[in-house]
Design a protein around this motif. Structure first.
Motif, PDB file in Angstrom:
ATOM      1  N   TYR A  16       0.859  -1.192   0.000  1.00  0.00           N
ATOM      2  CA  TYR A  16       0.000   0.000   0.000  1.00  0.00           C
ATOM      3  C   TYR A  16       0.887   1.230   0.000  1.00  0.00           C
ATOM      4  O   TYR A  16       1.976   1.198   0.573  1.00  0.00           O
ATOM      5  CB  TYR A  16      -0.898  -0.021   1.253  1.00  0.00           C
ATOM      6  CG  TYR A  16      -2.062  -0.977   1.145  1.00  0.00           C
ATOM      7  CD1 TYR A  16      -1.889  -2.340   1.369  1.00  0.00           C
ATOM      8  CD2 TYR A  16      -3.329  -0.521   0.785  1.00  0.00           C
ATOM      9  CE1 TYR A  16      -2.958  -3.227   1.262  1.00  0.00           C
ATOM     10  CE2 TYR A  16      -4.396  -1.404   0.683  1.00  0.00           C
ATOM     11  CZ  TYR A  16      -4.193  -2.754   0.915  1.00  0.00           C
ATOM     12  OH  TYR A  16      -5.253  -3.629   0.815  1.00  0.00           O
ATOM     13  N   SER A  47      -2.540  -7.785   3.886  1.00  0.00           N
ATOM     14  CA  SER A  47      -3.653  -6.897   4.222  1.00  0.00           C
ATOM     15  C   SER A  47      -4.805  -7.691   4.839  1.00  0.00           C
ATOM     16  O   SER A  47      -4.856  -8.918   4.720  1.00  0.00           O
ATOM     17  CB  SER A  47      -4.157  -6.192   2.954  1.00  0.00           C
ATOM     18  OG  SER A  47      -4.844  -7.139   2.148  1.00  0.00           O
ATOM     19  N   GLY A  48      -5.722  -6.956   5.456  1.00  0.00           N
ATOM     20  CA  GLY A  48      -6.869  -7.628   6.077  1.00  0.00           C
ATOM     21  C   GLY A  48      -7.711  -8.344   5.047  1.00  0.00           C
ATOM     22  O   GLY A  48      -8.192  -9.448   5.262  1.00  0.00           O
ATOM     23  N   GLY A  49      -7.867  -7.706   3.896  1.00  0.00           N
ATOM     24  CA  GLY A  49      -8.698  -8.319   2.865  1.00  0.00           C
ATOM     25  C   GLY A  49      -8.037  -9.514   2.207  1.00  0.00           C
ATOM     26  O   GLY A  49      -8.688 -10.496   1.871  1.00  0.00           O
ATOM     27  N   VAL A  71      -7.810  -5.178  10.231  1.00  0.00           N
ATOM     28  CA  VAL A  71      -8.321  -5.750  11.479  1.00  0.00           C
ATOM     29  C   VAL A  71      -8.850  -7.167  11.282  1.00  0.00           C
ATOM     30  O   VAL A  71      -8.792  -7.993  12.183  1.00  0.00           O
ATOM     31  CB  VAL A  71      -9.415  -4.832  12.088  1.00  0.00           C
ATOM     32  CG1 VAL A  71     -10.684  -4.839  11.222  1.00  0.00           C
ATOM     33  CG2 VAL A  71      -9.718  -5.210  13.508  1.00  0.00           C
ATOM     34  N   GLY A  72      -9.295  -7.476  10.090  1.00  0.00           N
ATOM     35  CA  GLY A  72      -9.874  -8.800   9.839  1.00  0.00           C
ATOM     36  C   GLY A  72      -8.803  -9.846   9.609  1.00  0.00           C
ATOM     37  O   GLY A  72      -7.806  -9.586   8.934  1.00  0.00           O
ATOM     38  N   LEU A  95      -8.143   1.879  13.174  1.00  0.00           N
ATOM     39  CA  LEU A  95      -9.077   2.026  12.044  1.00  0.00           C
ATOM     40  C   LEU A  95     -10.548   2.052  12.475  1.00  0.00           C
ATOM     41  O   LEU A  95     -11.454   2.212  11.648  1.00  0.00           O
ATOM     42  CB  LEU A  95      -8.860   0.928  10.997  1.00  0.00           C
ATOM     43  CG  LEU A  95      -8.869  -0.546  11.401  1.00  0.00           C
ATOM     44  CD1 LEU A  95     -10.176  -1.038  11.934  1.00  0.00           C
ATOM     45  CD2 LEU A  95      -8.383  -1.402  10.277  1.00  0.00           C
ATOM     46  N   ARG A 226     -17.601  -8.148   6.221  1.00  0.00           N
ATOM     47  CA  ARG A 226     -17.127  -9.006   5.137  1.00  0.00           C
ATOM     48  C   ARG A 226     -18.343  -9.478   4.353  1.00  0.00           C
ATOM     49  O   ARG A 226     -19.424  -9.711   4.920  1.00  0.00           O
ATOM     50  CB  ARG A 226     -16.403 -10.243   5.711  1.00  0.00           C
ATOM     51  CG  ARG A 226     -15.018  -9.931   6.257  1.00  0.00           C
ATOM     52  CD  ARG A 226     -14.003  -9.771   5.148  1.00  0.00           C
ATOM     53  NE  ARG A 226     -12.630  -9.686   5.652  1.00  0.00           N
ATOM     54  CZ  ARG A 226     -12.028  -8.556   5.985  1.00  0.00           C
ATOM     55  NH1 ARG A 226     -12.681  -7.404   5.903  1.00  0.00           N
ATOM     56  NH2 ARG A 226     -10.785  -8.549   6.413  1.00  0.00           N
ATOM     57  N   HIS A 273     -14.727  -1.115  -0.790  1.00  0.00           N
ATOM     58  CA  HIS A 273     -14.011  -1.661   0.369  1.00  0.00           C
ATOM     59  C   HIS A 273     -12.984  -0.649   0.861  1.00  0.00           C
ATOM     60  O   HIS A 273     -11.771  -0.911   0.861  1.00  0.00           O
ATOM     61  CB  HIS A 273     -13.339  -3.002   0.023  1.00  0.00           C
ATOM     62  CG  HIS A 273     -12.966  -3.786   1.250  1.00  0.00           C
ATOM     63  ND1 HIS A 273     -12.782  -5.149   1.237  1.00  0.00           N
ATOM     64  CD2 HIS A 273     -12.724  -3.395   2.514  1.00  0.00           C
ATOM     65  CE1 HIS A 273     -12.457  -5.564   2.456  1.00  0.00           C
ATOM     66  NE2 HIS A 273     -12.404  -4.517   3.240  1.00  0.00           N
ATOM     67  N   SER A 276     -11.448   1.756   5.883  1.00  0.00           N
ATOM     68  CA  SER A 276     -10.298   2.256   6.668  1.00  0.00           C
ATOM     69  C   SER A 276      -9.401   3.175   5.840  1.00  0.00           C
ATOM     70  O   SER A 276      -8.295   3.517   6.249  1.00  0.00           O
ATOM     71  CB  SER A 276      -9.465   1.064   7.152  1.00  0.00           C
ATOM     72  OG  SER A 276      -8.898   0.382   6.026  1.00  0.00           O
ATOM     73  N   ARG A 282      -4.464   4.917   7.457  1.00  0.00           N
ATOM     74  CA  ARG A 282      -3.591   3.949   6.780  1.00  0.00           C
ATOM     75  C   ARG A 282      -2.128   4.142   7.187  1.00  0.00           C
ATOM     76  O   ARG A 282      -1.379   3.179   7.337  1.00  0.00           O
ATOM     77  CB  ARG A 282      -3.769   4.042   5.262  1.00  0.00           C
ATOM     78  CG  ARG A 282      -5.099   3.483   4.774  1.00  0.00           C
ATOM     79  CD  ARG A 282      -5.208   1.992   4.968  1.00  0.00           C
ATOM     80  NE  ARG A 282      -6.506   1.463   4.637  1.00  0.00           N
ATOM     81  CZ  ARG A 282      -6.856   1.042   3.407  1.00  0.00           C
ATOM     82  NH1 ARG A 282      -6.005   1.163   2.411  1.00  0.00           N
ATOM     83  NH2 ARG A 282      -8.054   0.539   3.200  1.00  0.00           N
ATOM     84  N   MET A 285      -2.016   2.462  10.517  1.00  0.00           N
ATOM     85  CA  MET A 285      -2.042   0.999  10.343  1.00  0.00           C
ATOM     86  C   MET A 285      -0.673   0.501   9.883  1.00  0.00           C
ATOM     87  O   MET A 285      -0.172  -0.522  10.368  1.00  0.00           O
ATOM     88  CB  MET A 285      -3.111   0.618   9.312  1.00  0.00           C
ATOM     89  CG  MET A 285      -4.528   0.801   9.779  1.00  0.00           C
ATOM     90  SD  MET A 285      -5.719   0.799   8.430  1.00  0.00           S
ATOM     91  CE  MET A 285      -5.445  -0.814   7.709  1.00  0.00           C
TER      92      MET A 285
END
Ligand code: 8YV
Length: 307
Positions: A16, A47-49, A71-72, A95, A226, A273, A276, A282, A285
């Motif tokens: 990122y 990444s979270g995703g 976070v996920g 976030l 999600r 998406h 955050s 970011r 994060m």
């Protein structure tokens, strides 16, 4: 020994703009896919995703840490990591505010049709007709599915709108809101049903055809969690048949390739998406992810361990 030999080896599965790649490159030997030296990899940054595919975890015999920029952590095989004693960190708290902000913005946008109103003004349609009346938000009823950090921050924001708040969670919490653990009963209560729960096998399709029927023709669904928490096919059916008033979504089954059935729907607000995705968050994060990596390699306690 050449300096490069001293820099720990990490695998980056995402990148990122605000990861401060310069700082990462100065501290680590950063690998990218395709994996060329799996034995050298001690940590993965992702990444979270995106998470980490299990085959990559299995391919790295010396993997000790997965540092998530997000976070996920649903896209990581937790049992495999536990079995391999691989620790996982994420970036909670930093976030939370942004995600709650976007959820409120999505509620206002879908209920007051803000994007369509912009088009109405910008296109010149306003010269021919006034914009149609929309749905009041203040004083409405909200149901929050999942009362973790983001759900609680969202509830705080909604309180300012004079909104009657109820929630579902694994257990009742010492909060000043109604506890309605059954998702269908919560949907029946709500004008706005927010999904903020972490995605787990137990929450898969927690919003389904029955939930949507209970939400009803005056109800709105807002999902910032999600896509897996919502039966997307049932949601599309409900939107197309006006079984619900509308939906505001920041996550999709096959994102970024959104089901084309969404495109023509005026009662769907589609977001990429980005809950955050602010500069300040970011950066925070990225810093927290790097701080967890640094703690690991310095044998210090991890700042935000998940596992
Ligand atoms: C990430 C996300 O924040 O935090 C999460 O779990 O879903 C994402 O919004 C973003 O993808 C950066 O990793």
């Amino acid at each position: 020994m050449p300096h490069a030999m001293l820099k720990p080896h990490i695998l980056q599965l995402s990148s990122y703009p605000d990861w401060d790649q310069t700082a990462l490159d100065a501290t680590y030997t950063c690998h990218h896919l395709p994996l060329s030296a799996p034995d050298l990899i001690e940590a993965i940054a992702t990444s979270g995703g995106a998470g980490v595919p299990s085959e990559i975890i299995k391919a790295c015999p010396n993997l000790k840490l997965i540092a998530i920029y997000g976070v996920g952590y649903d896209n990581i095989d937790l049992s495999l990591c536990a079995e391999r004693h691989i620790q996982i960190t994420n970036t909670p708290d930093v976030l939370t505010g942004d995600c709650a902000d976007l959820a409120v913005g999505m509620m206002l946008a879908i209920a007051r049709q803000i994007p369509s109103a912009d088009h109405h003004a910008r296109s010149g349609a306003w010269t021919r007709t006034s914009f149609p009346l929309q749905r009041r938000v203040w004083g409405a009823k909200a149901g929050i599915l999942g009362m973790g950090r983001i759900g609680q921050e969202l509830a705080t924001r909604l309180t300012g709108f004079g909104i009657d708040i109820a929630y579902a969670a694994r257990s009742e919490k010492p909060l000043p809101y109604k506890y309605i653990p059954d998702p269908i009963a919560l949907a029946a209560h709500a004008d706005f049903l927010f999904v903020t729960a972490a995605a787990t096998p137990e929450t898969r399709h927690i919003v389904n055809a029955a939930t949507l029927k209970a939400l009803g023709p005056d109800g709105y669904l807002i999902n910032i969690s999600r896509a897996a928490n919502v039966d997307e096919s049932a949601l599309l059916d409900a939107l197309e048949s006006h079984q619900i008033a509308g939906a505001a979504l920041d996550v999709f089954d096959a994102e970024p390739h959104i089901n084309p059935r969404f495109a023509p729907l005026p009662n769907a607000l589609l977001q990429p998406h980005h809950a955050s995705a602010t500069h300040a968050t970011r950066r925070a994060m990225g810093q927290l992810m790097r701080d967890n990596l640094a703690a690991h390699f310095a044998n210090r306690p991890l700042l935000t361990p998940v596992l």
